[in-house]
Design an enzyme around this catalytic site. Structure first.
Site, PDB file in Angstrom:
ATOM      1  N   GLN A  92       0.806  -1.212   0.000  1.00  0.00           N
ATOM      2  CA  GLN A  92       0.000   0.000   0.000  1.00  0.00           C
ATOM      3  C   GLN A  92       0.841   1.265   0.000  1.00  0.00           C
ATOM      4  O   GLN A  92       2.045   1.233   0.268  1.00  0.00           O
ATOM      5  CB  GLN A  92      -0.916   0.007   1.225  1.00  0.00           C
ATOM      6  CG  GLN A  92      -0.171  -0.066   2.551  1.00  0.00           C
ATOM      7  CD  GLN A  92      -1.117  -0.285   3.721  1.00  0.00           C
ATOM      8  OE1 GLN A  92      -1.377   0.647   4.482  1.00  0.00           O
ATOM      9  NE2 GLN A  92      -1.617  -1.506   3.875  1.00  0.00           N
ATOM     10  N   HIS A  94       0.151   5.767   0.964  1.00  0.00           N
ATOM     11  CA  HIS A  94      -0.738   6.757   1.555  1.00  0.00           C
ATOM     12  C   HIS A  94      -0.551   8.093   0.845  1.00  0.00           C
ATOM     13  O   HIS A  94       0.560   8.426   0.436  1.00  0.00           O
ATOM     14  CB  HIS A  94      -0.450   6.923   3.044  1.00  0.00           C
ATOM     15  CG  HIS A  94      -0.486   5.634   3.806  1.00  0.00           C
ATOM     16  ND1 HIS A  94      -1.594   4.826   3.846  1.00  0.00           N
ATOM     17  CD2 HIS A  94       0.462   5.007   4.550  1.00  0.00           C
ATOM     18  CE1 HIS A  94      -1.338   3.763   4.586  1.00  0.00           C
ATOM     19  NE2 HIS A  94      -0.104   3.852   5.013  1.00  0.00           N
ATOM     20  N   GLU A 129       3.245   7.342   8.850  1.00  0.00           N
ATOM     21  CA  GLU A 129       3.289   6.408   9.973  1.00  0.00           C
ATOM     22  C   GLU A 129       4.724   5.981  10.271  1.00  0.00           C
ATOM     23  O   GLU A 129       5.623   6.114   9.437  1.00  0.00           O
ATOM     24  CB  GLU A 129       2.400   5.194   9.718  1.00  0.00           C
ATOM     25  CG  GLU A 129       2.714   4.429   8.448  1.00  0.00           C
ATOM     26  CD  GLU A 129       1.634   3.405   8.103  1.00  0.00           C
ATOM     27  OE1 GLU A 129       0.430   3.722   8.233  1.00  0.00           O
ATOM     28  OE2 GLU A 129       1.993   2.293   7.678  1.00  0.00           O
ATOM     29  N   HIS A 251       4.785   0.200   0.626  1.00  0.00           N
ATOM     30  CA  HIS A 251       5.318  -0.568   1.740  1.00  0.00           C
ATOM     31  C   HIS A 251       4.356  -1.681   2.128  1.00  0.00           C
ATOM     32  O   HIS A 251       3.172  -1.667   1.761  1.00  0.00           O
ATOM     33  CB  HIS A 251       5.561   0.341   2.959  1.00  0.00           C
ATOM     34  CG  HIS A 251       4.324   0.986   3.498  1.00  0.00           C
ATOM     35  ND1 HIS A 251       3.796   2.136   2.945  1.00  0.00           N
ATOM     36  CD2 HIS A 251       3.492   0.655   4.524  1.00  0.00           C
ATOM     37  CE1 HIS A 251       2.718   2.493   3.616  1.00  0.00           C
ATOM     38  NE2 HIS A 251       2.501   1.597   4.579  1.00  0.00           N
ATOM     39  N   ARG A 270      -4.177   0.671  -2.269  1.00  0.00           N
ATOM     40  CA  ARG A 270      -3.555  -0.657  -2.258  1.00  0.00           C
ATOM     41  C   ARG A 270      -2.954  -1.011  -3.605  1.00  0.00           C
ATOM     42  O   ARG A 270      -3.497  -0.676  -4.653  1.00  0.00           O
ATOM     43  CB  ARG A 270      -4.585  -1.704  -1.835  1.00  0.00           C
ATOM     44  CG  ARG A 270      -5.044  -1.510  -0.391  1.00  0.00           C
ATOM     45  CD  ARG A 270      -6.130  -2.494   0.026  1.00  0.00           C
ATOM     46  NE  ARG A 270      -6.470  -2.276   1.432  1.00  0.00           N
ATOM     47  CZ  ARG A 270      -7.354  -1.384   1.854  1.00  0.00           C
ATOM     48  NH1 ARG A 270      -7.998  -0.647   0.964  1.00  0.00           N
ATOM     49  NH2 ARG A 270      -7.599  -1.235   3.140  1.00  0.00           N
TER      50      ARG A 270
END
Length: 383
Positions: A92, A94, A129, A251, A270
């Site tokens: 995926q 972001h 993240e 990642h 995804r």
């Protein structure tokens, strides 16, 4: 401060044993993937004063502090997790903040229900993240150099992969990576499934650097994400090491137990290793086709014993203290809200003693000290 009672999410990829082992509880036989700590509306932590969402909503400036509210609004801008991967998560990326706002507004205009399986943007926020390993932790992060990926694929001796190998030798590198990922994700599904099956068998036979991809294919047979994964850097973190995943960086987490912190968002595009929706055009708009080192982080120690994982964003700041038995109490008071999480030993915070997996929410400005013999992670913001 408030002791937190946290929800464990039973996602199918979760380990059946890692979180119970940390908490000292008996496994149920069901996967236990993530334990959430924070005020995410999907599973807010519970406190003696009620759900943390309601506690913050009732008095945001008191709980979060005026500086954090001015910068991030009247909400806790991060979500802290214990993550236990027993199988690979989806591959995926972001979006950045601008992409998230544009994507959310566009899907709202089109009237796509937030819960629809083909919805990409659940909110208007970005989702950087950080994952910090508590055990040896395997993952994929960012693109390999195209020539390295070509060598990995070429060694499989699978005829249908040869066009990808040729593309990876082209220049510039960004265009080569884009063309190969596009070709993999738009290939005929039946032909790609055959290619993945042949590649998986070759990976199992070769072992070594190919072994992780045989394992991925075992969990996701025939999935084009297996080939896409071979374009990425394979990373094996040791306990205490971390990875920062910024916008557009492809990642996947493969196996292990870690502490994860992220901006409070559900926006995921995804690339594969999932039965869920893959929006190829939107994915290709978001992905950063840049090869490079994945950038393993090690904490930077300060004189007071705080070990900080430096990141380039403000929605969260993660650090840890390794407290020696008989050592001095550490003053953890801050002007910003905090969640403190014990991951080893026994740590005392105020009148509360935390065992591994125990956590507390500390309102902005509240006096708090930590002592004991163990490890405690501190999650807060930069305001």
């Amino acid at each position: 401060m408030d002791r937190l009672d946290n929800t464990v999410r039973p996602y199918a990829w979760g380990s059946t044993t890692a979180i119970p082992r940390l908490l000292g509880t008996e496994p149920t036989g069901e996967p236990q993937a993530e334990m959430w700590m924070g005020a995410h509306p999907g599973a807010p932590s519970r406190t003696p004063r009620g759900p943390l969402t309601e506690v913050i909503d009732a008095a945001p400036e008191r709980e979060l502090g005026t500086e954090a509210v001015a910068k991030f609004g009247p909400r806790l801008p991060f979500l802290l997790k214990i993550l236990a991967a027993g199988a690979p998560l989806s591959l995926q990326v972001h979006p950045d903040l601008t992409q998230a706002k544009e994507g959310y507004e566009e899907e709202e205009r089109r009237g796509v229900p937030v819960g629809a399986p083909d919805r990409n943007y659940k909110d208007a926020n970005h989702k950087p993240e950080l994952i910090c390993a508590l055990t040896e932790f395997d993952g994929l992060c960012g693109f390999r150099a195209p020539l390295e990926a070509a060598e990995l694929l070429s060694a499989l001796e699978v005829d249908s992969l040869k066009p990808y190998v040729d593309l990876l030798h082209a220049h510039p590198e960004e265009a080569a990576l884009r063309e190969v990922l596009t070709a993999v994700l738009t290939a005929d599904p039946e032909l790609m499934a055959t290619t993945v099956t042949e590649a998986a068998a070759a990976c199992a036979r070769l072992g070594g650097a190919h072994a992780p991809y045989a394992s991925i294919a075992h969990h996701y047979p025939g999935d084009p994400g297996v080939i896409a994964a071979m374009l990425l850097n394979y990373v094996q973190l040791q306990p205490g090491e971390a990875l920062f995943l910024g916008a557009g960086v492809p990642h996947a987490y493969l196996n292990g137990l870690g502490v994860e912190i992220m901006a409070n968002s559900d926006n995921v595009l995804r690339c594969g290793l999932t039965p869920k929706h893959v929006d190829v055009p939107e994915l290709l708009r978001i992905v950063r086709f840049e090869a490079g080192d994945p950038g393993v982080l090690r904490p930077e120690a300060s004189p007071d014993g705080e070990e900080v994982y430096e990141t380039p964003i403000d929605e969260f700041r993660l650090s840890r203290y390794v407290l020696p038995e008989g050592g001095p109490a550490r003053d953890l008071t801050r002007r910003t809200p905090q969640i403190l999480l014990c991951t080893a030993g026994s740590v005392r915070t105020g009148d509360t003693t935390l065992a591994p997996g125990g956590s507390v929410f500390v309102p902005a400005g509240e006096k708090v000290e930590a002592s004991g013999n163990g490890t405690i992670f501190r999650a807060t913001v930069v305001a």
